[in-house]
Write a protein that holds these residues in place. Structure first.
Motif, PDB file in Angstrom:
ATOM      1  N   ARG A  96      -2.438 -12.827  -5.038  1.00  0.00           N
ATOM      2  CA  ARG A  96      -2.483 -12.460  -6.395  1.00  0.00           C
ATOM      3  C   ARG A  96      -2.514 -10.793  -5.540  1.00  0.00           C
ATOM      4  N   LEU A  97      -2.812 -10.427  -3.883  1.00  0.00           N
ATOM      5  CA  LEU A  97      -2.749  -9.065  -3.389  1.00  0.00           C
ATOM      6  C   LEU A  97      -0.239  -8.818  -3.517  1.00  0.00           C
ATOM      7  N   PHE A  98      -0.002  -9.659  -3.775  1.00  0.00           N
ATOM      8  CA  PHE A  98       1.547  -9.126  -3.662  1.00  0.00           C
ATOM      9  C   PHE A  98       1.763  -8.152  -4.828  1.00  0.00           C
ATOM     10  N   ARG A  99       0.504  -8.186  -6.225  1.00  0.00           N
ATOM     11  CA  ARG A  99       0.894  -7.191  -7.612  1.00  0.00           C
ATOM     12  C   ARG A  99       0.402  -5.397  -7.405  1.00  0.00           C
ATOM     13  N   ILE A 100      -0.475  -5.385  -5.780  1.00  0.00           N
ATOM     14  CA  ILE A 100      -1.251  -5.339  -5.874  1.00  0.00           C
ATOM     15  C   ILE A 100      -0.820  -3.568  -4.806  1.00  0.00           C
ATOM     16  N   TYR A 101      -0.532  -4.339  -3.509  1.00  0.00           N
ATOM     17  CA  TYR A 101      -0.827  -3.606  -2.607  1.00  0.00           C
ATOM     18  C   TYR A 101       0.840  -2.996  -3.070  1.00  0.00           C
TER      19      TYR A 101
ATOM     20  N   HIS B 189      -6.802  -8.801   8.190  1.00  0.00           N
ATOM     21  CA  HIS B 189      -7.305  -8.220   8.262  1.00  0.00           C
ATOM     22  C   HIS B 189      -7.483  -6.340   7.313  1.00  0.00           C
ATOM     23  N   VAL B 190      -8.473  -6.165   6.581  1.00  0.00           N
ATOM     24  CA  VAL B 190      -8.176  -4.411   6.395  1.00  0.00           C
ATOM     25  C   VAL B 190      -9.895  -3.476   6.578  1.00  0.00           C
ATOM     26  N   CYS B 191      -9.624  -2.566   7.299  1.00  0.00           N
ATOM     27  CA  CYS B 191     -10.321  -1.673   7.215  1.00  0.00           C
ATOM     28  C   CYS B 191     -10.015  -0.163   6.855  1.00  0.00           C
TER      29      CYS B 191
ATOM     30  N   VAL C 180      -7.621   8.040  -3.062  1.00  0.00           N
ATOM     31  CA  VAL C 180      -6.554   7.979  -3.435  1.00  0.00           C
ATOM     32  C   VAL C 180      -5.737   7.129  -3.126  1.00  0.00           C
ATOM     33  N   GLY C 181      -5.567   6.643  -4.468  1.00  0.00           N
ATOM     34  CA  GLY C 181      -4.422   5.000  -4.257  1.00  0.00           C
ATOM     35  C   GLY C 181      -3.258   4.496  -4.604  1.00  0.00           C
ATOM     36  N   SER C 182      -3.133   4.648  -5.891  1.00  0.00           N
ATOM     37  CA  SER C 182      -1.396   4.509  -6.608  1.00  0.00           C
ATOM     38  C   SER C 182      -1.031   6.306  -6.093  1.00  0.00           C
ATOM     39  N   ASP C 183      -2.120   7.182  -6.281  1.00  0.00           N
ATOM     40  CA  ASP C 183      -1.081   8.869  -5.946  1.00  0.00           C
ATOM     41  C   ASP C 183      -1.083   9.130  -5.107  1.00  0.00           C
TER      42      ASP C 183
ATOM     43  N   GLY D   3       2.090  -0.402  -3.485  1.00  0.00           N
ATOM     44  CA  GLY D   3       2.649  -0.311  -4.754  1.00  0.00           C
ATOM     45  C   GLY D   3       2.553  -0.913  -6.041  1.00  0.00           C
ATOM     46  N   THR D   4       1.347  -0.984  -6.687  1.00  0.00           N
ATOM     47  CA  THR D   4       1.219  -2.541  -8.131  1.00  0.00           C
ATOM     48  C   THR D   4       1.930  -2.587  -8.888  1.00  0.00           C
ATOM     49  N   SER D   5       1.910  -3.267  -9.867  1.00  0.00           N
ATOM     50  CA  SER D   5       3.346  -3.118 -10.548  1.00  0.00           C
ATOM     51  C   SER D   5       3.266  -2.506 -11.921  1.00  0.00           C
ATOM     52  N   GLU D   6       1.986  -1.769 -12.229  1.00  0.00           N
ATOM     53  CA  GLU D   6       2.222  -1.293 -13.111  1.00  0.00           C
ATOM     54  C   GLU D   6       3.206   0.502 -12.361  1.00  0.00           C
ATOM     55  N   ILE D   7       2.825   0.428 -10.833  1.00  0.00           N
ATOM     56  CA  ILE D   7       3.554   2.033 -10.236  1.00  0.00           C
ATOM     57  C   ILE D   7       5.180   1.254 -10.444  1.00  0.00           C
TER      58      ILE D   7
ATOM     59  N   SER E  11       0.070   0.194  12.461  1.00  0.00           N
ATOM     60  CA  SER E  11      -0.768   0.118  11.272  1.00  0.00           C
ATOM     61  C   SER E  11      -0.411   1.205  10.221  1.00  0.00           C
ATOM     62  N   PHE E  12       0.032   1.597   9.241  1.00  0.00           N
ATOM     63  CA  PHE E  12       0.940   2.267   8.433  1.00  0.00           C
ATOM     64  C   PHE E  12      -0.448   2.963   7.342  1.00  0.00           C
ATOM     65  N   ALA E  13      -0.957   3.949   7.504  1.00  0.00           N
ATOM     66  CA  ALA E  13      -1.882   4.343   7.523  1.00  0.00           C
ATOM     67  C   ALA E  13      -1.841   5.386   5.648  1.00  0.00           C
ATOM     68  N   LEU E  14      -2.431   5.565   4.662  1.00  0.00           N
ATOM     69  CA  LEU E  14      -1.408   6.166   3.663  1.00  0.00           C
ATOM     70  C   LEU E  14      -2.672   5.759   2.988  1.00  0.00           C
ATOM     71  N   THR E  15      -3.305   4.777   2.385  1.00  0.00           N
ATOM     72  CA  THR E  15      -5.085   4.900   1.271  1.00  0.00           C
ATOM     73  C   THR E  15      -5.849   5.906   1.745  1.00  0.00           C
ATOM     74  N   GLU E  16      -6.357   6.044   0.569  1.00  0.00           N
ATOM     75  CA  GLU E  16      -7.764   6.573   0.945  1.00  0.00           C
ATOM     76  C   GLU E  16      -8.347   6.071  -0.011  1.00  0.00           C
TER      77      GLU E  16
ATOM     78  N   ARG F 201      -8.313   4.056   3.827  1.00  0.00           N
ATOM     79  CA  ARG F 201      -9.090   2.874   3.577  1.00  0.00           C
ATOM     80  C   ARG F 201      -7.817   1.634   3.306  1.00  0.00           C
ATOM     81  N   TYR F 202      -8.403   0.270   3.335  1.00  0.00           N
ATOM     82  CA  TYR F 202      -7.627  -0.176   3.416  1.00  0.00           C
ATOM     83  C   TYR F 202      -7.100  -0.742   4.612  1.00  0.00           C
ATOM     84  N   ILE F 203      -7.050  -0.172   5.294  1.00  0.00           N
ATOM     85  CA  ILE F 203      -5.652  -0.100   6.134  1.00  0.00           C
ATOM     86  C   ILE F 203      -5.751  -1.275   6.869  1.00  0.00           C
ATOM     87  N   THR F 204      -4.199  -2.543   6.562  1.00  0.00           N
ATOM     88  CA  THR F 204      -3.999  -3.759   7.259  1.00  0.00           C
ATOM     89  C   THR F 204      -3.823  -3.604   8.655  1.00  0.00           C
ATOM     90  N   ASN F 205      -4.509  -4.685   9.211  1.00  0.00           N
ATOM     91  CA  ASN F 205      -4.442  -4.543  10.966  1.00  0.00           C
ATOM     92  C   ASN F 205      -5.166  -3.237  11.663  1.00  0.00           C
TER      93      ASN F 205
HETATM   94  C1  LIG Z   1      -5.668  -6.286   1.252  1.00  0.00           C
HETATM   95  C2  LIG Z   1      -4.908  -5.168   1.055  1.00  0.00           C
HETATM   96  C3  LIG Z   1      -4.032  -4.572   1.971  1.00  0.00           C
HETATM   97  C4  LIG Z   1      -3.618  -3.248   2.076  1.00  0.00           C
HETATM   98  N1  LIG Z   1      -2.785  -2.392   3.378  1.00  0.00           N
HETATM   99  C5  LIG Z   1      -2.259  -1.158   3.091  1.00  0.00           C
HETATM  100  C6  LIG Z   1      -2.372  -0.477   4.107  1.00  0.00           C
HETATM  101  O1  LIG Z   1      -1.531  -1.263   5.102  1.00  0.00           O
HETATM  102  N2  LIG Z   1      -1.494   0.371   3.801  1.00  0.00           N
HETATM  103  C7  LIG Z   1      -2.448   1.620   3.099  1.00  0.00           C
HETATM  104  O2  LIG Z   1      -2.165   2.338   3.042  1.00  0.00           O
HETATM  105  N3  LIG Z   1      -3.142   0.889   2.138  1.00  0.00           N
HETATM  106  C8  LIG Z   1      -2.712  -0.207   2.121  1.00  0.00           C
HETATM  107  N4  LIG Z   1      -3.800  -1.428   1.188  1.00  0.00           N
HETATM  108  C9  LIG Z   1      -4.304  -0.181  -0.331  1.00  0.00           C
HETATM  109  C10 LIG Z   1      -2.901  -0.433  -1.472  1.00  0.00           C
HETATM  110  O3  LIG Z   1      -1.439  -0.433  -1.007  1.00  0.00           O
HETATM  111  C11 LIG Z   1      -3.631   0.207  -3.000  1.00  0.00           C
HETATM  112  O4  LIG Z   1      -4.463  -0.677  -2.718  1.00  0.00           O
HETATM  113  C12 LIG Z   1      -2.619   0.175  -3.839  1.00  0.00           C
HETATM  114  O5  LIG Z   1      -1.559   0.876  -3.734  1.00  0.00           O
HETATM  115  C13 LIG Z   1      -3.861   0.707  -4.767  1.00  0.00           C
HETATM  116  O6  LIG Z   1      -5.091   1.775  -5.327  1.00  0.00           O
HETATM  117  P1  LIG Z   1      -6.009   1.633  -5.147  1.00  0.00           P
HETATM  118  O7  LIG Z   1      -6.517   0.522  -4.814  1.00  0.00           O
HETATM  119  O8  LIG Z   1      -6.276   2.913  -4.532  1.00  0.00           O
HETATM  120  O9  LIG Z   1      -6.106   1.868  -6.560  1.00  0.00           O
HETATM  121  P2  LIG Z   1      -5.472   2.598  -8.565  1.00  0.00           P
HETATM  122  O10 LIG Z   1      -4.845   3.519  -8.309  1.00  0.00           O
HETATM  123  O11 LIG Z   1      -7.018   3.386  -8.838  1.00  0.00           O
HETATM  124  O12 LIG Z   1      -5.435   1.862  -9.322  1.00  0.00           O
HETATM  125  C14 LIG Z   1      -6.599   1.225  -9.781  1.00  0.00           C
HETATM  126  C15 LIG Z   1      -5.486   0.709 -11.340  1.00  0.00           C
HETATM  127  O13 LIG Z   1      -4.455   2.026 -12.039  1.00  0.00           O
HETATM  128  C16 LIG Z   1      -3.318   1.864 -12.653  1.00  0.00           C
HETATM  129  N5  LIG Z   1      -2.632   3.088 -12.253  1.00  0.00           N
HETATM  130  C17 LIG Z   1      -2.635   3.658 -11.776  1.00  0.00           C
HETATM  131  N6  LIG Z   1      -1.872   4.964 -11.404  1.00  0.00           N
HETATM  132  C18 LIG Z   1      -1.783   4.540 -13.077  1.00  0.00           C
HETATM  133  C19 LIG Z   1      -0.378   5.119 -13.318  1.00  0.00           C
HETATM  134  N7  LIG Z   1       0.321   6.398 -13.391  1.00  0.00           N
HETATM  135  N8  LIG Z   1       0.247   4.289 -14.893  1.00  0.00           N
HETATM  136  C20 LIG Z   1      -0.794   3.234 -15.097  1.00  0.00           C
HETATM  137  N9  LIG Z   1      -1.375   2.745 -14.311  1.00  0.00           N
HETATM  138  C21 LIG Z   1      -1.845   3.598 -13.334  1.00  0.00           C
HETATM  139  C22 LIG Z   1      -3.416   0.751 -10.850  1.00  0.00           C
HETATM  140  O14 LIG Z   1      -2.060   0.491 -11.499  1.00  0.00           O
HETATM  141  C23 LIG Z   1      -4.318  -0.398 -11.530  1.00  0.00           C
HETATM  142  O15 LIG Z   1      -4.171  -1.238 -12.288  1.00  0.00           O
HETATM  143  C24 LIG Z   1      -3.973  -1.780   0.844  1.00  0.00           C
HETATM  144  C25 LIG Z   1      -4.782  -3.194  -0.215  1.00  0.00           C
HETATM  145  C26 LIG Z   1      -4.973  -3.813   0.237  1.00  0.00           C
HETATM  146  C27 LIG Z   1      -6.400  -4.391  -1.138  1.00  0.00           C
END
Ligand SMILES: Cc1cc2nc3c(=O)[nH]c(=O)nc-3n(C[C@H](O)[C@H](O)[C@H](O)COP(=O)(O)OP(=O)(O)OC[C@H]3O[C@@H](n4cnc5c(N)ncnc54)[C@H](O)[C@@H]3O)c2cc1C
Length: 280
Positions: free
Chosen positions: A255-260, A106-108, A29-32, A262-266, A21-26, A54-58
């Motif tokens: 729907r998830l592909f636009r989020i994990y 699963h994510v945990c 701490v998500g996009s940043d 790195g979101t589309s915005e990132i 598993s790859f554990a980065l998100t907290e 947080r949200y760590i796949t598998n």
């Molecule tokens: C099902 C699932 C599986 C996942 N698996 C993993 C995994 O295995 N390992 C892991 O480490 N992580 C995992 N993630 C985490 C995932 O990578 C993060 O949810 C994602 O990167 C977004 O972070 P956040 O949820 O904290 O959203 P936030 O960073 O809080 O973003 C919220 C909104 O703000 C926008 N935003 C944030 N910063 C900016 C900016 N600079 N400019 C413009 N808009 C911005 C975002 O695009 C988004 O629309 C998983 C998530 C899900 C839902």
């Protein structure tokens, strides 16, 4: 990883003997992602990890985690990567989250309470963790782009089969130009995304720097498959909304592909950063 780490873990990973598993998100701490708060303090022959992911796949099935933790000051340069076996004392995994789709994975949460990680489990040098993470994410984004194209091709095939078979007003709905337009848009957009994915994969095989191309592919392909899934629901009509036909599952799953990873915005911020750096 170094040669010793590769020799120890790669055969186990490749054979499926262990799951990773790859554990980065907290939680905070998500996009940043360069701001991770999980700490790793050097204490003799081990780093002591404290914090939560947080949200760590598998996570509930993983035997080994790649964990990004802070060994230095603030920002990306203070982050180091570690190989953390699941059975180390102090590591605990939370309950799987209930989520919209992708029920096969699963994510945990993963929690670290004074987890002692041997020094030899550090991946790269102290402070290299963010670089490691970004390399993994380049490859991961290309992989997800290919998955998006695959899902879109399946949705298009199912849409065409249904449209040829389903009769309304005395003829197959495939004969209505408004249905044909939806199929045409999906086919054209999917082919464009596929071409970009293949072009980026070839550049990767040539060893080129592909950060911008991977971000472009992830953005284009994940947004594309969202539109294709939406049109598929529309072509199926009521059946598109009913679970037995399978289309609504795709609609939720993609729907998830636009989020994990790195979101589309990132992805847009990465593309703009790379483009502004290289042009002029
Ligand atoms: C099902 C699932 C599986 C996942 N698996 C993993 C995994 O295995 N390992 C892991 O480490 N992580 C995992 N993630 C985490 C995932 O990578 C993060 O949810 C994602 O990167 C977004 O972070 P956040 O949820 O904290 O959203 P936030 O960073 O809080 O973003 C919220 C909104 O703000 C926008 N935003 C944030 N910063 C900016 C900016 N600079 N400019 C413009 N808009 C911005 C975002 O695009 C988004 O629309 C998983 C998530 C899900 C839902």
């Amino acid at each position: 990883g170094n040669e010793a780490q590769k020799a120890k873990y790669l055969p186990l990973i490749a054979s499926g003997a262990i799951i990773t598993s790859f554990a980065l998100t907290e939680p905070d701490v998500g996009s940043d992602s360069g701001s991770v708060k999980t700490r790793a303090e050097l204490d003799g022959d081990a780093y002591v990890l404290n914090g939560s992911k947080r949200y760590i796949t598998n996570a509930d099935k993983a035997d080994l985690f790649t964990v990004m933790a802070r060994t230095g000051g603030p920002g990306p340069k203070g982050v180091t990567a570690f190989l953390v076996p699941r059975d180390l004392p102090g590591l605990s995994v939370g309950k799987p989250e209930r989520k919209m789709g992708q029920q096969g994975a699963h994510v945990c949460d993963v929690n670290f309470d004074n987890v002692r990680v041997p020094v030899e489990n550090r991946l790269g040098a102290e402070g290299d963790g963010f670089k490691v993470a970004m390399r993994v994410l380049d490859r991961g984004r290309l992989h997800i782009s290919a998955v998006c194209v695959g899902a879109a091709e399946r949705l298009i095939a199912d849409s065409i089969a249904y449209a040829k078979n389903r009769q309304q007003f005395g003829k197959p709905i495939a004969e209505f130009q408004l249905i044909q337009a939806m199929i045409a848009d999906s086919v054209a957009e999917c082919k464009a995304a596929k071409a970009l994915v293949l072009q980026t994969a070839r550049a990767k095989d040539r060893g080129e720097r592909i950060t911008e191309d991977c971000a472009c592919a992830k953005l284009i392909a994940s947004e594309m498959v969202g539109r294709v899934a939406d049109r598929a629901v529309q072509i199926f009509g009521g059946a598109g909304y009913i679970a037995d036909y399978g289309i609504e599952r795709f609609y939720r799953d993609v729907r998830l592909f636009r989020i994990y990873e790195g979101t589309s915005e990132i992805q847009r911020t990465i593309i703009a950063r790379e483009a502004l750096r290289s042009e002029g």
